[in-house]
Scaffold this motif. Structure first.
Motif, PDB file in Angstrom:
ATOM      1  N   HIS A   6      35.264   2.109  -0.942  1.00 32.68           N
ATOM      2  CA  HIS A   6      35.367   0.649  -0.824  1.00 32.68           C
ATOM      3  C   HIS A   6      35.521   0.194   0.620  1.00 32.68           C
ATOM      4  O   HIS A   6      35.138  -0.929   0.960  1.00 32.68           O
ATOM      5  CB  HIS A   6      36.511   0.138  -1.704  1.00 32.68           C
ATOM      6  N   PHE A   7      36.054   1.059   1.488  1.00 33.44           N
ATOM      7  CA  PHE A   7      36.049   0.746   2.912  1.00 33.44           C
ATOM      8  C   PHE A   7      34.605   0.744   3.434  1.00 33.44           C
ATOM      9  O   PHE A   7      34.234  -0.079   4.270  1.00 33.44           O
ATOM     10  CB  PHE A   7      36.888   1.756   3.694  1.00 33.44           C
ATOM     11  N   GLY A   8      33.793   1.668   2.931  1.00 35.01           N
ATOM     12  CA  GLY A   8      32.379   1.676   3.306  1.00 35.01           C
ATOM     13  C   GLY A   8      31.662   0.422   2.849  1.00 35.01           C
ATOM     14  O   GLY A   8      30.898  -0.194   3.609  1.00 35.01           O
ATOM     15  N   PHE A   9      31.909   0.014   1.603  1.00 36.46           N
ATOM     16  CA  PHE A   9      31.301  -1.222   1.102  1.00 36.46           C
ATOM     17  C   PHE A   9      31.747  -2.429   1.939  1.00 36.46           C
ATOM     18  O   PHE A   9      30.971  -3.359   2.163  1.00 36.46           O
ATOM     19  CB  PHE A   9      31.678  -1.439  -0.361  1.00 36.46           C
ATOM     20  N   SER A  10      32.993  -2.417   2.403  1.00 37.93           N
ATOM     21  CA  SER A  10      33.506  -3.519   3.235  1.00 37.93           C
ATOM     22  C   SER A  10      32.728  -3.622   4.539  1.00 37.93           C
ATOM     23  O   SER A  10      32.373  -4.722   4.984  1.00 37.93           O
ATOM     24  CB  SER A  10      34.991  -3.296   3.556  1.00 37.93           C
ATOM     25  N   LEU A  11      32.467  -2.467   5.167  1.00 40.75           N
ATOM     26  CA  LEU A  11      31.700  -2.470   6.417  1.00 40.75           C
ATOM     27  C   LEU A  11      30.299  -3.034   6.207  1.00 40.75           C
ATOM     28  O   LEU A  11      29.791  -3.791   7.041  1.00 40.75           O
ATOM     29  CB  LEU A  11      31.597  -1.048   6.959  1.00 40.75           C
ATOM     30  N   ALA A  12      29.676  -2.666   5.105  1.00 47.55           N
ATOM     31  CA  ALA A  12      28.349  -3.194   4.796  1.00 47.55           C
ATOM     32  C   ALA A  12      28.401  -4.717   4.671  1.00 47.55           C
ATOM     33  O   ALA A  12      27.517  -5.428   5.162  1.00 47.55           O
ATOM     34  CB  ALA A  12      27.822  -2.568   3.506  1.00 47.55           C
ATOM     35  N   GLY A  13      29.439  -5.227   4.042  1.00 44.10           N
ATOM     36  CA  GLY A  13      29.606  -6.666   3.882  1.00 44.10           C
ATOM     37  C   GLY A  13      29.786  -7.382   5.204  1.00 44.10           C
ATOM     38  O   GLY A  13      29.210  -8.453   5.443  1.00 44.10           O
ATOM     39  N   LEU A  14      30.573  -6.797   6.112  1.00 42.37           N
ATOM     40  CA  LEU A  14      30.792  -7.411   7.421  1.00 42.37           C
ATOM     41  C   LEU A  14      29.498  -7.452   8.229  1.00 42.37           C
ATOM     42  O   LEU A  14      29.243  -8.397   8.966  1.00 42.37           O
ATOM     43  CB  LEU A  14      31.875  -6.638   8.183  1.00 42.37           C
ATOM     44  N   GLY A  15      28.669  -6.407   8.082  1.00 51.05           N
ATOM     45  CA  GLY A  15      27.371  -6.405   8.757  1.00 51.05           C
ATOM     46  C   GLY A  15      26.503  -7.555   8.295  1.00 51.05           C
ATOM     47  O   GLY A  15      25.836  -8.219   9.101  1.00 51.05           O
ATOM     48  N   MET A  16      26.512  -7.846   6.990  1.00 53.48           N
ATOM     49  CA  MET A  16      25.708  -8.941   6.458  1.00 53.48           C
ATOM     50  C   MET A  16      26.216 -10.285   6.959  1.00 53.48           C
ATOM     51  O   MET A  16      25.425 -11.191   7.258  1.00 53.48           O
ATOM     52  CB  MET A  16      25.733  -8.892   4.924  1.00 53.48           C
ATOM     53  N   VAL A  17      27.524 -10.428   7.066  1.00 53.97           N
ATOM     54  CA  VAL A  17      28.099 -11.677   7.595  1.00 53.97           C
ATOM     55  C   VAL A  17      27.606 -11.914   9.020  1.00 53.97           C
ATOM     56  O   VAL A  17      27.235 -13.039   9.391  1.00 53.97           O
ATOM     57  CB  VAL A  17      29.637 -11.620   7.545  1.00 53.97           C
ATOM     58  N   LEU A  18      27.598 -10.860   9.831  1.00 49.54           N
ATOM     59  CA  LEU A  18      27.135 -10.993  11.211  1.00 49.54           C
ATOM     60  C   LEU A  18      25.655 -11.383  11.257  1.00 49.54           C
ATOM     61  O   LEU A  18      25.253 -12.244  12.054  1.00 49.54           O
ATOM     62  CB  LEU A  18      27.358  -9.671  11.951  1.00 49.54           C
ATOM     63  N   GLY A  19      24.836 -10.774  10.403  1.00 47.93           N
ATOM     64  CA  GLY A  19      23.426 -11.135  10.346  1.00 47.93           C
ATOM     65  C   GLY A  19      23.213 -12.594   9.971  1.00 47.93           C
ATOM     66  O   GLY A  19      22.344 -13.277  10.527  1.00 47.93           O
ATOM     67  N   GLN A  20      24.031 -13.083   9.042  1.00 48.72           N
ATOM     68  CA  GLN A  20      23.928 -14.478   8.617  1.00 48.72           C
ATOM     69  C   GLN A  20      24.285 -15.434   9.756  1.00 48.72           C
ATOM     70  O   GLN A  20      23.612 -16.453   9.970  1.00 48.72           O
ATOM     71  CB  GLN A  20      24.862 -14.710   7.412  1.00 48.72           C
ATOM     72  N   ILE A  21      25.311 -15.086  10.515  1.00 44.11           N
ATOM     73  CA  ILE A  21      25.721 -15.920  11.649  1.00 44.11           C
ATOM     74  C   ILE A  21      24.605 -15.974  12.696  1.00 44.11           C
ATOM     75  O   ILE A  21      24.304 -17.031  13.259  1.00 44.11           O
ATOM     76  CB  ILE A  21      27.028 -15.377  12.263  1.00 44.11           C
ATOM     77  N   ILE A  22      23.969 -14.828  12.959  1.00 45.40           N
ATOM     78  CA  ILE A  22      22.888 -14.764  13.948  1.00 45.40           C
ATOM     79  C   ILE A  22      21.721 -15.654  13.527  1.00 45.40           C
ATOM     80  O   ILE A  22      21.164 -16.403  14.334  1.00 45.40           O
ATOM     81  CB  ILE A  22      22.426 -13.303  14.142  1.00 45.40           C
ATOM     82  N   PHE A  23      21.341 -15.600  12.245  1.00 44.16           N
ATOM     83  CA  PHE A  23      20.200 -16.404  11.798  1.00 44.16           C
ATOM     84  C   PHE A  23      20.507 -17.896  11.887  1.00 44.16           C
ATOM     85  O   PHE A  23      19.683 -18.680  12.366  1.00 44.16           O
ATOM     86  CB  PHE A  23      19.805 -16.049  10.368  1.00 44.16           C
ATOM     87  N   ILE A  24      21.685 -18.289  11.444  1.00 44.29           N
ATOM     88  CA  ILE A  24      22.044 -19.715  11.472  1.00 44.29           C
ATOM     89  C   ILE A  24      22.101 -20.231  12.910  1.00 44.29           C
ATOM     90  O   ILE A  24      21.652 -21.345  13.202  1.00 44.29           O
ATOM     91  CB  ILE A  24      23.383 -19.944  10.736  1.00 44.29           C
ATOM     92  N   SER A  25      22.607 -19.401  13.820  1.00 38.78           N
ATOM     93  CA  SER A  25      22.693 -19.828  15.224  1.00 38.78           C
ATOM     94  C   SER A  25      21.317 -19.942  15.873  1.00 38.78           C
ATOM     95  O   SER A  25      21.142 -20.695  16.835  1.00 38.78           O
ATOM     96  CB  SER A  25      23.560 -18.853  16.025  1.00 38.78           C
ATOM     97  N   GLY A  26      20.308 -19.212  15.350  1.00 43.16           N
ATOM     98  CA  GLY A  26      18.963 -19.262  15.926  1.00 43.16           C
ATOM     99  C   GLY A  26      17.961 -20.000  15.074  1.00 43.16           C
ATOM    100  O   GLY A  26      16.752 -19.917  15.332  1.00 43.16           O
ATOM    101  N   ARG A  27      18.431 -20.759  14.064  1.00 40.61           N
ATOM    102  CA  ARG A  27      17.505 -21.381  13.107  1.00 40.61           C
ATOM    103  C   ARG A  27      16.622 -22.451  13.738  1.00 40.61           C
ATOM    104  O   ARG A  27      15.559 -22.786  13.206  1.00 40.61           O
ATOM    105  CB  ARG A  27      18.282 -21.983  11.930  1.00 40.61           C
ATOM    106  N   LYS A  28      17.015 -22.974  14.894  1.00 38.30           N
ATOM    107  CA  LYS A  28      16.193 -23.997  15.561  1.00 38.30           C
ATOM    108  C   LYS A  28      14.831 -23.459  15.972  1.00 38.30           C
ATOM    109  O   LYS A  28      13.880 -24.222  16.193  1.00 38.30           O
ATOM    110  CB  LYS A  28      16.925 -24.547  16.779  1.00 38.30           C
ATOM    111  N   ASN A  29      14.706 -22.135  16.093  1.00 43.21           N
ATOM    112  CA  ASN A  29      13.424 -21.528  16.482  1.00 43.21           C
ATOM    113  C   ASN A  29      12.353 -21.662  15.411  1.00 43.21           C
ATOM    114  O   ASN A  29      11.189 -21.358  15.673  1.00 43.21           O
ATOM    115  CB  ASN A  29      13.625 -20.029  16.776  1.00 43.21           C
TER     116      ASN A  29
END
Length: 436
Positions: free
Chosen positions: A178-201
């Motif tokens: 479950h610690f491994g699953f948590s890391l996977a989840g945090l990676g997805m959160v970071l990806g979502q933040i990156i896309f939203i911050s660059g959505r103007k492109n």
């Protein structure tokens, strides 16, 4: 301050950088979870790192259904993107569902486990066809940068997959699933933040989508090209049914029947780390394989997308010969040496590099603009069906024996690839000059 370490790839549209890092982290979450899913399912409930205690057969069956549904969901996801949501909004909504799903798996409860799988299926269905279509929309129809852009995008996928297998796999096996699953989840959160911050492109792409949605009638050339995409997708079902043994049957083989101890280091390699060999080799070999095909093309050698796919299936299938030898060693000596798995992954990677990046660019070139996400969804559905067949093949290994399954995969892949090459000239006419 930008969350992206550099502003742009040289000579490429600005949006490619945003999509590269968004998909990198989305694949980090997906492949990190994939690396430990089957291992979590088959681990004893009373072990030091407890899992669900399922049988190998049941675990592979769930894995097959899950990975199939993840990609089959891309069909309705692509239709929703084309007709109602827009590509950009589909990525945002799908990413949100993925964050919810991966973080749900971090909770040690069976209800959260199945809810998490369901959320991931829906999230990938919305995000996957749309983000690949957004890459294609960055380029004009005859832009020579398109294929290189998709190669860069594909390398981003494999950076995510490589680090996921190493980091999530190690944490999951050593410190707790479950610690491994948590890391996977945090990676997805970071990806979502990156896309939203660059959505103007991608604002210009929204205008293009609105224009092409008004055009619904398809002409004969467009219909022929869609037929060719459908045929290519059917061919690739065989490819992915074989390739996806990596997360199921080959993953269990590494866990149970491979001698993973490095004596002079007194270190046992985690089974999930073998999942990192493929993405690492893609990163190292990607541009070389691409350059090789380019040199063949300049010399007049066959280098159409369909031909590359056929060659890819043959090479990937040949990799299972090494798994046959691995299964033979395991039967004789109890465990198989690691080099057989490494050789198998080398051939699988070269085969993948011939087939997989090609199809993404191929679809965006051949698809009518008003249907690009929907057709991309059909391709990902083919991956889903391949994943389901992969699970079925893995299940039969208990009855037929691993050696029979591995050599059977080789025979089927080589046969299918050879048939495609035989009918190559007839197939290529359906592209009407786009794919030569």
């Amino acid at each position: 301050m930008s969350l992206i370490p550099f502003n742009n790839f040289s000579g490429q549209p600005a949006g490619l950088t945003t999509l590269f890092f968004t998909e990198l982290w989305e694949r980090f979450s997906y492949y990190g979870m994939r690396a430990i899913l089957v291992l979590y399912l088959i681990s004893d409930t009373s072990s030091k790192n407890p899992g669900l205690g399922w049988s190998n057969e049941d675990a592979i069956q769930l894995y097959g259904w899950y990975t199939a549904l993840v990609y089959l969901a891309c069909v309705p996801g692509g239709i929703l993107a084309d007709k109602y949501l827009s590509l950009k909004n589909s990525v945002i909504l799908g990413g949100g569902l993925l964050c919810l799903g991966h973080l749900s798996l971090a909770v040690n409860h069976i209800h959260f486990f199945f809810f998490g799988l369901f959320s991931i299926i829906c999230g990938v269905g919305l995000l996957k066809p749309s983000i690949s279509s957004l890459v294609g929309n960055l380029y004009r129809k005859n832009d020579l940068r398109r294929d290189q852009g998709f190669t860069i995008f594909y390398i981003g996928i494999n950076f995510g997959a490589f680090f996921a297998s190493i980091i999530v796999g190690y944490v999951g096996e050593v410190y707790g699933w479950h610690f491994g699953f948590s890391l996977a989840g945090l990676g997805m959160v970071l990806g979502q933040i990156i896309f939203i911050s660059g959505r103007k492109n991608f604002n210009n792409n929204l205008k293009t989508e609105k224009i092409v949605k008004k055009k619904n009638k398809l002409n004969k050339i467009e219909i022929d090209r869609i037929k060719l995409i459908a045929l290519a997708s059917l061919i690739l079902i065989i490819f992915w049914a074989s390739f996806e043994q990596a997360g199921g049957l080959m993953n269990i083989f590494a866990y149970e029947k491979t001698d993973r101890l490095i004596d002079f280091l007194n270190f046992e390699v985690p089974a999930s780390w073998f999942q990192s060999i493929n993405p690492l080799l893609i990163i190292l070999l990607g541009f070389f394989v691409s350059a090789l095909w380019l040199s063949f093309q300049k010399k007049g050698f066959l280098s159409s997308s369909i031909f590359k796919m056929a060659v890819g299936i043959i090479i990937m299938g040949a990799g299972f010969v090494f798994m046959f030898f691995a299964a033979q060693d395991a039967k004789i000596y109890g465990k198989s040496p690691m080099f057989w798995l490494m050789l198998a992954y080398l051939f699988h990677t070269i085969g993948e590099l011939c087939a997989s990046p090609v199809i993404l660019s191929f679809i965006t070139k051949l698809s009518p603009k008003q249907l690009v996400a929907s057709i991309m969804g059909i391709y990902f559905a083919a991956i889903g069906l391949g994943n389901k067949f992969a699970g079925s093949i893995g299940q039969y290994s208990e009855k037929l024996g691993e050696k029979t399954v591995f050599i059977g995969i080789t025979i089927v892949c080589v046969s299918v690839g050879s048939i495609v090459i035989f009918f190559h000239n007839k197939l290529i006419r359906l592209s009407h000059g786009i794919d030569k």
